[in-house]
Design a protein around this motif. Structure first.
Motif, short mmCIF file in Angstrom:
data_model
loop_
_atom_site.label_atom_id
_atom_site.label_comp_id
_atom_site.label_asym_id
_atom_site.label_seq_id
_atom_site.Cartn_x
_atom_site.Cartn_y
_atom_site.Cartn_z
N PHE A 38 -51.91 23.56 -3.14
CA PHE A 38 -51.70 23.04 -4.49
C PHE A 38 -52.41 21.70 -4.66
CE2 PHE A 38 -49.06 20.19 -7.15
CZ PHE A 38 -49.26 20.80 -8.38
N GLY A 74 -44.85 12.52 -8.54
CA GLY A 74 -45.14 13.78 -9.22
C GLY A 74 -45.20 13.61 -10.73
N GLY A 106 -45.90 20.87 -16.24
CA GLY A 106 -45.71 20.09 -15.03
C GLY A 106 -44.41 19.30 -15.06
N GLY A 109 -41.32 21.60 -14.67
CA GLY A 109 -41.16 22.01 -13.28
C GLY A 109 -40.59 20.91 -12.40
N LEU A 110 -40.89 19.66 -12.73
CA LEU A 110 -40.37 18.54 -11.94
C LEU A 110 -38.96 18.13 -12.36
CD1 LEU A 110 -43.57 16.32 -11.87
CD2 LEU A 110 -42.52 17.44 -9.91
N ALA A 147 -38.16 26.00 -12.31
CA ALA A 147 -39.04 25.11 -11.55
C ALA A 147 -40.14 25.91 -10.84
CB ALA A 147 -38.23 24.31 -10.54
N SER A 150 -42.61 27.30 -13.46
CA SER A 150 -43.40 26.18 -14.00
C SER A 150 -44.43 25.71 -12.98
CB SER A 150 -42.50 25.02 -14.39
OG SER A 150 -41.65 25.39 -15.44
N PHE A 151 -44.05 25.65 -11.72
CA PHE A 151 -44.97 25.22 -10.67
C PHE A 151 -46.16 26.17 -10.59
CE2 PHE A 151 -46.30 25.66 -6.18
CZ PHE A 151 -46.79 24.38 -5.97
N TYR A 154 -48.32 25.85 -13.74
CA TYR A 154 -49.06 24.59 -13.70
C TYR A 154 -50.24 24.70 -12.72
CZ TYR A 154 -50.01 19.59 -13.20
OH TYR A 154 -50.62 18.36 -13.17
N TRP A 155 -49.99 25.26 -11.56
CA TRP A 155 -51.03 25.42 -10.54
C TRP A 155 -52.18 26.29 -11.08
CZ3 TRP A 155 -49.63 27.31 -4.92
CH2 TRP A 155 -50.75 27.18 -4.10
#
Length: 181
Positions: A38, A74, A106, A109-110, A147, A150-151, A154-155
């Motif tokens: 990532f 993050g 992002g 997800g955080l 999360a 979303s991760f 986002y990636w």
């Protein structure tokens, strides 16, 4: 059959404990590899942004590997990467109105697991855990899913933006020359 201490053979229990420990080690290694891949994606995407338009250097994404620091870092990194991408796409004339360049995805997800963790902590402090156990459990599971999704989104978006920038990488305009009188 009972052993010399009257408790039976400890071998099956030890084997289970070893299996659990091995599974935990494999899980941690997979997590670290995913985090490395990532961060490589983020660094490569930032390398496609002209240095003038970067809000952070590509090498700084690796601060995300430091536990506890990564919680605050993050949020900052998501903001800076998004701002860098927006600035670069504007410079190239490829900015799409309303695009947040991964900012919302992002941050969701955080923040989702943090909010849920606070709800869990608050429920335990107020000693309302037994009455809300099912609700908090569902909330934890839902935030974990949010999360994780979303991760991944986002990636994928960061990889996509990096490829878009790489495929369409015109040379930046030369700096204005100083006039000598």
């Amino acid at each position: 059959m009972a052993g010399p201490n009257g408790f039976g053979d400890p071998t099956p229990l030890l084997l289970w404990l070893l299996a659990i420990l091995a599974a935990a080690c494999v899980g941690v290694m997979v997590f670290v590899v995913v985090l490395i891949l990532f961060n490589l994606t983020l660094a490569n995407t930032l390398r496609q942004v002209h240095p003038v338009h970067r809000r952070m250097q590509p090498s700084l994404v690796w601060l995300d590997m430091i536990p506890v620091v990564n919680v605050v870092w993050g949020v900052l990194a998501v903001h800076w990467v998004s701002a860098s991408l927006k600035s670069e796409f504007i410079r190239r004339g490829d900015h799409r109105q309303g695009s947040r360049y991964g900012l919302v995805t992002g941050l969701v997800g955080l923040i989702a697991p943090v909010v849920t963790g606070l709800a869990y902590w608050l429920a335990s402090q107020l000693q309302v855990w037994p009455s809300t156990q099912n609700f908090i459990g569902m909330l934890l599971a839902a935030s974990g899913i949010v999360a994780a999704v979303s991760f991944v989104v986002y990636w994928v978006r960061m990889a996509h933006y990096g490829l878009r920038l790489k495929d369409d990488s015109p040379e930046p305009p030369p700096p204005l020359a100083r006039r000598v009188n």
